[in-house]
Design a protein around this motif. Structure first.
Motif, PDB file in Angstrom:
ATOM      1  N   LYS A  31      15.557  86.239 -17.081  1.00 48.38           N
ATOM      2  CA  LYS A  31      16.797  85.885 -16.390  1.00 48.38           C
ATOM      3  C   LYS A  31      17.472  87.149 -15.881  1.00 48.38           C
ATOM      4  O   LYS A  31      17.639  88.121 -16.626  1.00 48.38           O
ATOM      5  CB  LYS A  31      17.732  85.109 -17.318  1.00 48.38           C
ATOM      6  N   ILE A  32      17.868  87.123 -14.616  1.00 48.55           N
ATOM      7  CA  ILE A  32      18.531  88.267 -14.011  1.00 48.55           C
ATOM      8  C   ILE A  32      20.031  88.201 -14.322  1.00 48.55           C
ATOM      9  O   ILE A  32      20.539  87.149 -14.739  1.00 48.55           O
ATOM     10  CB  ILE A  32      18.283  88.307 -12.488  1.00 48.55           C
ATOM     11  N   PRO A  33      20.765  89.304 -14.177  1.00 44.78           N
ATOM     12  CA  PRO A  33      22.196  89.325 -14.529  1.00 44.78           C
ATOM     13  C   PRO A  33      23.008  88.191 -13.926  1.00 44.78           C
ATOM     14  O   PRO A  33      23.873  87.625 -14.589  1.00 44.78           O
ATOM     15  CB  PRO A  33      22.657  90.685 -13.998  1.00 44.78           C
ATOM     16  N   GLU A  34      22.713  87.836 -12.660  1.00 43.67           N
ATOM     17  CA  GLU A  34      23.489  86.765 -12.020  1.00 43.67           C
ATOM     18  C   GLU A  34      23.315  85.435 -12.755  1.00 43.67           C
ATOM     19  O   GLU A  34      24.240  84.635 -12.851  1.00 43.67           O
ATOM     20  CB  GLU A  34      23.053  86.609 -10.552  1.00 43.67           C
ATOM     21  N   GLN A  35      22.126  85.216 -13.283  1.00 46.05           N
ATOM     22  CA  GLN A  35      21.882  83.986 -14.036  1.00 46.05           C
ATOM     23  C   GLN A  35      22.571  84.016 -15.391  1.00 46.05           C
ATOM     24  O   GLN A  35      23.109  83.017 -15.858  1.00 46.05           O
ATOM     25  CB  GLN A  35      20.371  83.770 -14.223  1.00 46.05           C
ATOM     26  N   LEU A  36      22.587  85.190 -16.019  1.00 48.80           N
ATOM     27  CA  LEU A  36      23.208  85.312 -17.340  1.00 48.80           C
ATOM     28  C   LEU A  36      24.722  85.137 -17.267  1.00 48.80           C
ATOM     29  O   LEU A  36      25.338  84.599 -18.184  1.00 48.80           O
ATOM     30  CB  LEU A  36      22.873  86.675 -17.957  1.00 48.80           C
TER      31      LEU A  36
END
Length: 389
Positions: A95-100
């Motif tokens: 998961k990339i930061p935007e998803q987190l």
């Protein structure tokens, strides 16, 4: 063993990083037992990525001695290896930061297994299709008519569409377009180029019929052509010749062809020039005009990319020089042209380099890159930037 939150916080403290400035979730990476470095990464532009996601395919083409290219349905790309100083990791489900940020994460640990890694990736660069080989293959066994001895010998090479897709470094659309340019036709499931003498024989039958019936070249009826010429040649060959030298249209339910004077005059010139090394220009123009069908006017501008006029010789001469027979590479093309003639005007050289222009490249840009300009008797001319041996 998997890391705990306390160990993660201790690592942040050692690295002098403020946890408040970071996302609360932490990825803990470890190499899985099957992690391998023999995986290839391919960087795609959004349009190509969309094709794959839509279920369509991309094809890598090239023989062992050729630089591989990647083809979509309508475009061709060079494949280049790009090295990177940072190791690239393959992490399924990462998961990339935007998803987190969108998830409720309160200091939790995400344990992630690395599937593979690479220190390089393939990048694509749009390139011209490599189509010279297409004509070379088809010229191995030209079609001379149904009664030719060659047609009785099955050992001669023939190529289906699948064969050409397998051997030509171009997209299917680019290959099919070039087959039209070459006036190729499908005979018995195989793509063939008509032997030029046979093609001219067909064209001569048609122009003589037009003359005898007093038809306009802009309105040649297909049905009557097939009816009158069918006993002489196969109907599909007559119709193919009409397609090569004319434009098909329908009027009141009947099919007609509008024959192109430029194409017919050009083919007639090729017939006259192919057996002569050089031809006195004035004599050629006289013979050429006498050889074309009555009512057509032969002009030198019809021969762009087919023949070259030497205005410096006395008397002036003309000789066959086909753009399609020149090398495919940019530098090789210019070397070939400048070895033939030291200085060129833009008007003379343009037909021989037009096909080298990319989507956003102009003839002027190519000349700036590969040639030097100078003035000669008030006319701008171009010569090679490199010594020509």
């Amino acid at each position: 063993m998997e890391r705990t939150r306390a160990e993660v916080d201790a690592t942040l403290q050692t690295a002098k990083l403020d946890a408040a400035e970071l996302l609360p979730a932490a990825h803990c990476l470890r190499f899985g037992p099957a992690a391998a470095g023999d995986v290839c990464l391919l960087e795609l532009e959004p349009a190509l990525c969309g094709r794959l996601q839509a279920g369509r395919s991309l094809v890598i083409r090239g023989d062992k001695d050729e630089q591989a290219v990647l083809c979509s349905e309508d475009k061709t790309y060079d494949l280049k290896v790009a090295d990177t100083s940072n190791m690239l990791l393959f992490i399924p489900g990462c998961k990339i930061p935007e998803q987190l940020k969108m998830e409720e994460t309160h200091g939790n640990i995400i344990h992630t297994e690395i599937f593979g890694f690479s220190n390089n990736y393939w990048e694509l660069r749009r390139c011209r299709p490599k189509l010279k080989k297409l004509k070379k293959l088809l010229m191995e066994n030209t079609y001379e008519g149904p009664d030719s001895e060659k047609e009785k010998d099955s050992s001669h090479s023939k190529y289906t569409t699948e064969d050409l897709l397998d051997q030509i470094q171009a997209s299917e659309e680019e290959i099919m377009t070039q087959l039209q340019v070459l006036n190729a036709c499908e005979i018995g499931g195989y793509w063939r180029i008509l032997e030029f003498d046979y093609e001219m024989k067909l064209l001569n039958h048609i122009t003589q019929l037009v003359d005898s019936e007093s038809w306009s070249f802009s309105k040649v009826p297909l049905s009557t052509c097939l009816q009158e010429l069918g006993p002489l040649e196969p109907e599909e060959m007559i119709e193919h010749c009409l397609k090569c030298y004319g434009k098909k249209y329908t009027e009141e339910g009947a099919v007609y062809f509008e024959l192109s004077a430029d194409k017919i005059c050009r083919a007639t010139a090729q017939m006259l020039l192919q057996n002569a090394v050089k031809f006195n220009l004035a004599e050629f123009q006289e013979v050429w005009q006498q050889s074309v069908p009555e009512g057509m006017t032969a002009r030198l501008d019809q021969l762009k990319g087919l023949a070259l006029v030497d205005r410096q010789s006395r008397p002036e001469i003309i000789f066959l020089l086909k753009a399609e027979d020149l090398p495919e590479g940019d530098q090789e093309r210019f070397n070939s042209l400048f070895s033939l003639r030291e200085k060129w005007t833009e008007e003379d050289i343009a037909p021989y380099i037009q096909d080298l222009c990319g989507e956003k490249q102009t003839i002027g840009a190519l000349l700036t890159k590969y040639a030097r300009s100078s003035m000669q008797n008030g006319v701008k001319v171009y010569n090679s930037r490199r010594p020509i041996s």
